[in-house]
Design a protein around this motif. Structure first.
Motif, PDB file in Angstrom:
ATOM      1  N   ASN A  73       0.846  -1.195   0.000  1.00  0.00           N
ATOM      2  CA  ASN A  73       0.000   0.000   0.000  1.00  0.00           C
ATOM      3  C   ASN A  73       0.883   1.249   0.000  1.00  0.00           C
ATOM      4  O   ASN A  73       2.004   1.234   0.512  1.00  0.00           O
ATOM      5  N   GLY A 120      -3.016  -1.969  -2.619  1.00  0.00           N
ATOM      6  CA  GLY A 120      -4.067  -1.042  -2.228  1.00  0.00           C
ATOM      7  C   GLY A 120      -4.404  -0.057  -3.332  1.00  0.00           C
ATOM      8  O   GLY A 120      -3.719   0.043  -4.358  1.00  0.00           O
ATOM      9  N   PRO A 168      -1.544   3.992   6.048  1.00  0.00           N
ATOM     10  CA  PRO A 168      -1.072   3.136   4.953  1.00  0.00           C
ATOM     11  C   PRO A 168      -0.330   1.899   5.441  1.00  0.00           C
ATOM     12  O   PRO A 168      -0.386   0.843   4.796  1.00  0.00           O
TER      13      PRO A 168
END
Length: 336
Positions: free
Chosen positions: A140, A179, A160
């Motif tokens: 991510n 992500g 994150p």
């Protein structure tokens, strides 16, 4: 206890001067933190309990030591910083201590290389021990708070990081989930399949995620969309055209280097020039890679492959035969 910044001597609480060198003791500066947009990767071994049941402790230690060594090498070869190993999981950050415009692309390339290295390692494990290691990975991208790189503090915190960890936990064995932030940056560089929104622990709303399949050949981290009219580069474009005309008349090579700050319009200028001469000349493109091994002649190799129409599927002999057709007469026989 106050530590002397000059000689390193420990001193008693409340001391104003060092008891060893006599220098004034300065109050320690508070640690500096910075905000950065980084890409975080989590990868974990699935079924590690079963692995421990099938191997004695010494053998398990050797297997896991090799696993971590292979994963660490893959991550660091793409510029990642291994922040920590947690049991049989690994966490790495791309963008600490040095930020790159292609950190997200580096992270997904690293994840794919980790899977390739694990496949090779599993061939040995199947042959010698009759077992395989499976992993799952989550990636991510987003803004985090990081420690001061100057003091070797690589710890990062923020949402994150949590999402990357949850994506890893939601992935199936062998899967790499990325992500939405990572996919937004790499939508033109990777083949990824959107999966059903995930309900992740600690998140109030379902999270969008994508299953990574591959990085497209020749993919760039940032695809530049330069389709608007060019303004204010007439003088530079004229210089390029004059140099091209001189090369054509002299039948000689001319090197023209375009230098400028990021975002100033170098790519746009070159695109405008190439579009103007494309019907009069064969245009070959080569890129300098930002990192890796054996990349010194990469731009030249790319241009030769374009000129000879060599593809990645060509066998070495077939590729050599195509390159030989570019050379006159007997010189083609020098290509090996």
């Amino acid at each position: 206890m106050p530590l002397c910044a000059t000689c390193g001597q420990d001193n008693t609480e409340g001391a104003r001067f060092c008891s060893a060198c006599g220098r004034p003791l300065e109050a320690a500066a508070p640690p500096r933190e910075v905000r950065k947009v980084v890409t975080v990767l989590f990868s974990d071994v699935t079924g590690s309990t079963n692995l421990g049941e099938r191997l004695d402790p010494e053998s398990l230690r050797r297997v896991m030591a090799r696993y971590f060594e292979e994963m660490k090498a893959a991550l660091e070869s793409h510029g990642g910083t291994v922040e920590k190993f947690i049991g049989d999981a690994v966490m790495a950050v791309f963008g600490i201590p040095v930020l790159h415009e292609d950190d997200a692309l580096r992270a997904v390339r690293a994840a794919l290389e980790m899977r390739e290295r694990l496949d090779r390692m599993n061939e040995d494990l199947e042959r010698d021990r009759g077992l395989r290691i499976l992993t799952r990975t989550g990636i991510n991208t987003g803004e985090v708070v990081a420690g001061d790189p100057a003091s070797s503090q690589t710890l990062v915190t923020g949402d994150p990081v949590n999402v990357a960890a949850r994506l890893e936990q939601a992935a199936q064995p062998g899967e790499i989930l990325i992500g939405e932030g990572t996919h937004r940056l790499l939508r033109d560089a990777v083949d990824a399949e959107q999966i059903a929104p995930l309900s992740l622990k600690g998140k109030g709303e379902p999270v969008t995620a994508f299953r990574l399949h591959q990085v497209r050949p020749g993919a760039e981290a940032v695809r530049r969309r330069i389709d608007s009219p060019m303004v204010g580069r007439d003088r530079q474009l004229s210089l390029l055209n004059q140099t091209f005309e001189a090369a054509t008349m002299d039948r000689a090579c001319h090197l023209f280097t375009v230098i400028g700050s990021p975002g100033v319009g170098k790519s746009r200028l070159v695109q405008e020039f190439v579009a103007a001469i494309s019907e009069r000349a064969t245009v070959l493109r080569g890129r300098c890679l930002p990192y890796g091994e054996g990349i010194t002649y990469w731009p030249v190799a790319e241009m030769v492959k374009q000129a000879a129409v060599v593809t990645d599927d060509d066998a070495p002999d077939a590729a050599a035969a195509k390159v030989a057709t570019l050379l006159p007469g007997e010189e083609g026989g020098l290509v090996a």
